[in-house]
Design a protein around this motif. Structure first.
Motif, mmCIF file in Angstrom:
data_model
loop_
_atom_site.group_PDB
_atom_site.id
_atom_site.type_symbol
_atom_site.label_atom_id
_atom_site.label_comp_id
_atom_site.label_asym_id
_atom_site.label_seq_id
_atom_site.Cartn_x
_atom_site.Cartn_y
_atom_site.Cartn_z
ATOM 1 N N ILE A 186 0.791 -1.230 0.000
ATOM 2 C CA ILE A 186 0.000 0.000 0.000
ATOM 3 C C ILE A 186 0.827 1.285 0.000
ATOM 4 O O ILE A 186 0.240 2.373 0.004
ATOM 5 C CB ILE A 186 -1.013 0.028 1.162
ATOM 6 N N TYR A 187 2.144 1.208 -0.035
ATOM 7 C CA TYR A 187 2.927 2.436 -0.218
ATOM 8 C C TYR A 187 3.090 2.778 -1.700
ATOM 9 O O TYR A 187 3.211 3.953 -2.066
ATOM 10 C CB TYR A 187 4.316 2.318 0.431
ATOM 11 N N ASP A 188 3.082 1.773 -2.583
ATOM 12 C CA ASP A 188 3.434 1.958 -3.995
ATOM 13 C C ASP A 188 2.707 3.105 -4.676
ATOM 14 O O ASP A 188 3.276 3.776 -5.548
ATOM 15 C CB ASP A 188 3.137 0.668 -4.776
ATOM 16 N N ASP A 189 1.461 3.299 -4.342
ATOM 17 C CA ASP A 189 0.652 4.311 -5.010
ATOM 18 C C ASP A 189 1.334 5.679 -4.963
ATOM 19 O O ASP A 189 1.359 6.404 -5.970
ATOM 20 C CB ASP A 189 -0.731 4.383 -4.348
ATOM 21 N N ASP A 190 1.908 6.032 -3.826
ATOM 22 C CA ASP A 190 2.586 7.323 -3.693
ATOM 23 C C ASP A 190 3.726 7.442 -4.693
ATOM 24 O O ASP A 190 3.901 8.483 -5.352
ATOM 25 C CB ASP A 190 3.142 7.494 -2.280
ATOM 26 N N TYR A 191 4.529 6.377 -4.797
ATOM 27 C CA TYR A 191 5.707 6.450 -5.661
ATOM 28 C C TYR A 191 5.325 6.416 -7.138
ATOM 29 O O TYR A 191 5.845 7.200 -7.943
ATOM 30 C CB TYR A 191 6.676 5.299 -5.359
ATOM 31 N N ILE A 192 4.420 5.504 -7.508
ATOM 32 C CA ILE A 192 4.056 5.380 -8.920
ATOM 33 C C ILE A 192 3.470 6.676 -9.454
ATOM 34 O O ILE A 192 3.841 7.155 -10.535
ATOM 35 C CB ILE A 192 3.074 4.209 -9.122
#
Length: 429
Positions: free
Chosen positions: A292-298
């Motif tokens: 659930i962290y990926d969204d920020d980076y992508i």
């Protein structure tokens, strides 16, 4: 006669010397605080004795210690078990997304994997499950680490992630005139049974399957089911017969639920899981492993890194829903793991996800347990990793401050030990 007697004595002395135990390396680590993930509590004035890489006793600072032991005092720091990331791609670089990766030769990605292994270990992650790597590169990196040729975490490799023609694990970004070797692709139950046997033959210790479409693949719907029940059931049956566990990439509801009914062990992403999914996961003793962290980076970095526009659109459509599903799954009592999809964002920054897990419903202790004791259970390696306990490896990470009060301290480890050997940091002085 004299020659015979002398020879006999020499043989006895040599045998005795061979039977004598080698001098054991003993390390004693002390710290003001320790996170007991099995008991779910913080312990003060901890003392940990490690002999030949494994923990022998866990007690109080000042307890008797073996003579001649090396001593490491971590002062006021808090010590935790070495962290475990259940979903990484060591041989990926998110800054080379889309078509940018085609500028590099195939073996370059193994070099990337070696560099990322070191970054991951320095970040306090002493064990990882690598769920997808071409050319059996994760097995090669694992072997190099185990032989002491390169630094890195303990690796549980999946080698190739299995999928169907045109699916998330296939190369869908090329025209028909370009063919790409695809040993991971099958299209029938028997084809997938053979694929499981093949990857196991060459070093896989877990099976990764692409059950639905994905965000970063072209031409597929992120939630669409891609394997039939018969196909995923064949994979599960074959893997379990061979003593392997099955991790399933699945965003869409139907794909998640079909995989759970087939008996898979972990659902990766689980973005659109519903109440039925939660019920099935609990019935089948499965785990959710949600990045659930990926969204920020992508969404923050993807465009400049070359991520396809359609992938950015899919991430915008699904990122928030995944976080909402995480909160609902946790509240429903689904067993949860720490898995970042590192490689989608930079390896070595794995700990950034802890704060998101707390933001979306977990307590700090639950988030830590998801990356320690729970992960060890899901790996079936509770005798080796996941807790500071007698018999397990001397894998430790220490931080300044209290991660139960501020989970973001885990983003800044000041000390890392793997198997009783200091990787980063040292005595508090």
């Amino acid at each position: 006669m004299r020659f015979t007697s002398c020879l006999s004595v020499a043989v006895v002395l040599a045998a005795a010397a061979g039977a004598a135990p080698a001098s054991a390396k003993t390390v004693v680590v002390t710290a003001a605080h320790m996170i007991d993930v099995l008991g779910g509590k913080r312990v003060d004035d901890a003392q940990i004795v490690i002999v030949d890489g494994r923990i022998t006793t866990v007690g109080k600072r000042g307890d008797a210690i073996p003579a001649g032991a090396e001593r490491i005092d971590l002062g006021n720091r808090t010590v935790l078990p070495g962290l475990i990331d259940m979903h990484v791609h060591l041989t990926s670089d998110p800054t080379l997304s889309g078509y940018r990766g085609l500028e590099f030769t195939d073996s370059y990605w193994t070099v990337i994997g070696v560099a990322n292994a070191r970054k991951t270990l320095d970040a306090g992650f002493t064990t990882v499950r690598n769920v997808g790597s071409s050319g059996y590169a994760d097995v090669g990196i694992k072997q190099g680490i185990e032989r002491g040729e390169i630094p890195g975490p303990r690796i549980v490799p999946a080698t190739y992630a299995l999928g169907v023609t045109g699916g998330h694990c296939d190369a869908t970004e090329f025209p028909p005139s370009i063919t790409v070797p695809a040993p991971q692709i099958a299209n029938s139950p028997e084809g997938f049974r053979a694929a499981v046997r093949t990857i196991r033959k060459y070093g896989a210790q877990v099976v990764k399957v692409c059950m639905t479409g994905g965000v970063l693949s072209k031409t597929d719907s992120v939630g669409a089911q891609q394997l039939s029940y018969e196909e995923i059931k064949a994979i599960v049956d074959e893997a379990h017969m061979l003593g392997m566990r099955v991790a399933v990439h699945a965003h869409g509801t139907e794909g998640i639920n079909v995989a759970l009914r087939a008996g898979v062990d972990t659902i990766e992403h689980a973005s659109l899981a519903d109440a039925t999914s939660f019920k099935l996961a609990k019935e089948h003793n499965a785990w959710f492993d949600m990045d659930i962290y990926d969204d920020d980076y992508i969404l923050g970095e993807g465009a400049k890194n070359g991520v396809f526009q359609e992938s950015l659109d899919k991430e915008r459509a699904i990122g928030l829903k995944q976080r909402q599903t995480f909160r609902a799954a946790h509240a429903a009592g689904v067993k949860m793991l720490f898995g970042t999809d590192a490689g989608v964002y930079p390896n070595g920054n794995n700990a950034l996800q802890f704060a998101k897990m707390v933001e979306w419903g977990m307590t700090p202790m639950e988030a830590i347990q998801s990356a320690t004791s729970s992960a060890a259970q899901a790996l079936d390696r509770t005798g080796d990793v996941g807790a500071i306990a007698a018999g397990r490896y001397g894998d430790l990470v220490a931080v300044d401050g209290d991660p139960l009060a501020d989970i973001r301290t885990l983003e800044r480890p000041s000390f890392v030990m793997k198997g009783g050997t200091v990787v980063r940091g040292g005595s508090a002085g």
